[in-house]
Design a protein around this motif. Structure first.
Motif, mmCIF file in Angstrom:
data_model
loop_
_atom_site.group_PDB
_atom_site.id
_atom_site.type_symbol
_atom_site.label_atom_id
_atom_site.label_comp_id
_atom_site.label_asym_id
_atom_site.label_seq_id
_atom_site.Cartn_x
_atom_site.Cartn_y
_atom_site.Cartn_z
ATOM 1 N N ASP A 26 4.142 -3.433 -6.484
ATOM 2 C CA ASP A 26 3.372 -3.851 -5.855
ATOM 3 C C ASP A 26 4.589 -3.837 -4.273
ATOM 4 O O ASP A 26 4.151 -3.735 -2.844
ATOM 5 C CB ASP A 26 3.417 -5.461 -5.826
ATOM 6 C CG ASP A 26 2.365 -5.546 -6.995
ATOM 7 O OD1 ASP A 26 1.739 -5.152 -6.972
ATOM 8 O OD2 ASP A 26 2.473 -6.591 -7.817
ATOM 9 N N ASP A 29 4.160 -0.875 -2.681
ATOM 10 C CA ASP A 29 2.458 -0.378 -2.547
ATOM 11 C C ASP A 29 2.275 -0.938 -1.169
ATOM 12 O O ASP A 29 1.760 -1.094 0.041
ATOM 13 C CB ASP A 29 1.529 -1.206 -3.497
ATOM 14 C CG ASP A 29 1.678 -0.707 -4.591
ATOM 15 O OD1 ASP A 29 1.731 0.514 -4.650
ATOM 16 O OD2 ASP A 29 0.714 -1.336 -5.722
ATOM 17 N N GLU A 32 3.688 0.898 1.913
ATOM 18 C CA GLU A 32 3.321 2.145 1.599
ATOM 19 C C GLU A 32 1.577 1.986 2.649
ATOM 20 O O GLU A 32 1.646 2.103 3.867
ATOM 21 C CB GLU A 32 2.691 2.824 0.599
ATOM 22 C CG GLU A 32 1.694 3.695 0.917
ATOM 23 C CD GLU A 32 1.011 4.087 -1.148
ATOM 24 O OE1 GLU A 32 0.222 5.580 -0.770
ATOM 25 O OE2 GLU A 32 1.398 4.038 -1.250
ATOM 26 N N LYS A 260 -0.683 -10.194 -1.317
ATOM 27 C CA LYS A 260 -0.365 -9.800 -2.915
ATOM 28 C C LYS A 260 -0.134 -10.342 -4.271
ATOM 29 O O LYS A 260 0.091 -10.891 -4.912
ATOM 30 C CB LYS A 260 0.764 -8.461 -3.733
ATOM 31 C CG LYS A 260 -0.301 -7.233 -3.030
ATOM 32 C CD LYS A 260 0.877 -6.637 -3.506
ATOM 33 C CE LYS A 260 0.227 -4.345 -2.846
ATOM 34 N NZ LYS A 260 -0.752 -4.351 -4.023
#
Length: 295
Positions: A26, A29, A32, A260
């Motif tokens: 995560d 992610d 990114e 998240k």
């Protein structure tokens, strides 16, 4: 009451945000997604953050007065404590882009109209107090080992720091104490500011949620702290200029990490407000010098 709203937000009886388990994947992610936000809004992000390399260079120049040389590293490291405050505009840009809006540089200043502004200011002042306490402590540690006198020169300071017993004691003790300050600030601010922009939960609710995220994900959040620290160090090379990229990417990534780690659907949402007509911000310079026909 205003003080109650600052602490607990719009509703004292709203359910606490739900905290998810997250993994190192995560974090990748989030980084990114932060890079994608930066790529989509590079001029905005660099505009917001280019001042920090300038501040870093000026701070380095000011500390060339030998009396302040011992505080150069504590000051540079301590500024990371204020990073969550500096990135507020970046969180707002990512929030708007995630919602499908077309953000502009001026949208970063919509933070000033957030219903959580009082809580944001209160939490920001708390981080500022931690930073000042760290600087005072760092100075006290230095004087414990080297007294109140100033280094005769930068080269003399470097020699004393790395080639004397007192210098190595200063390095070890200073870094241990600095780590304590960093952990304290991290516990209360890891996701607090993105949460306050997204939901009107109050300063107390935001800090508690941040603490819960770290307690639920100690390894992953410790890794995130190390990633942030490493990227900030890399960003200082050369002459702090790398921070013009590192800071916005980390700011955007922190928003996505918050999304998240936290589900706050039962808390009052901070809605997007229409921009007041005819209002210009510094980010619009030099366009803001001229009145547009549609204003």
């Amino acid at each position: 009451m205003a003080s109650s709203h600052i602490l607990v937000g719009a509703s004292e009886h709203a359910a606490a945000p739900t905290v998810r388990s997250i993994s190192p994947g995560d974090l990748a992610d989030a980084l990114e997604a932060g890079w994608h936000d930066f790529s989509a809004m590079p001029s905005h992000a660099v505009f917001l953050c280019v001042i920090y390399p300038v501040i870093g260079i000026l701070a380095a120049a000011l500390t060339l007065g030998y009396a302040f040389v011992p505080l150069l590293f504590p000051a540079a490291a301590g500024f990371a404590l204020l990073g969550p405050v500096a990135a507020l505009g970046l969180y707002e840009l990512s929030r708007r882009r995630e919602a499908g809006l077309e953000p502009s540089a001026t949208d970063a200043f919509e933070v000033l109209r957030s219903p959580s502004l009082g809580a944001i200011v209160a939490l920001g002042l708390m981080l500022a107090v931690i930073f000042l306490a760290w600087m005072a402590t760092a100075n006290a540690i230095y004087t414990t080992y080297f007294g109140y006198g100033s280094p005769a020169s930068i080269s003399q300071f470097v020699h004393d720091l790395f080639f004397t017993r007192a210098g190595w004691s200063l390095i070890v003790v200073g870094n241990i104490v600095g780590l304590v300050f960093a952990i304290g600030a991290y516990l209360i601010s890891a996701v607090s500011f993105p949460l306050l922009l997204d939901r009107d939960v109050g300063a107390a609710g935001a800090m508690l949620t941040s603490l819960r995220v770290i307690v639920k994900n100690p390894t992953t959040m410790a890794l995130w702290g190390l990633i942030v620290a490493a990227l900030l160090i890399i960003g200082t090379i050369p002459l702090f200029l790398g921070l013009a990229v590192v800071l916005p990417v980390l700011g955007h990534a922190t928003w996505h990490l918050y999304r998240k780690a936290v589900v706050a659907d039962q808390s009052p949402r901070a809605e997007f407000l229409p921009r007041p007509p005819g209002k210009h911000y510094a980010a619009q310079f030099p366009v803001s010098l001229f009145k547009r026909s549609e204003d």
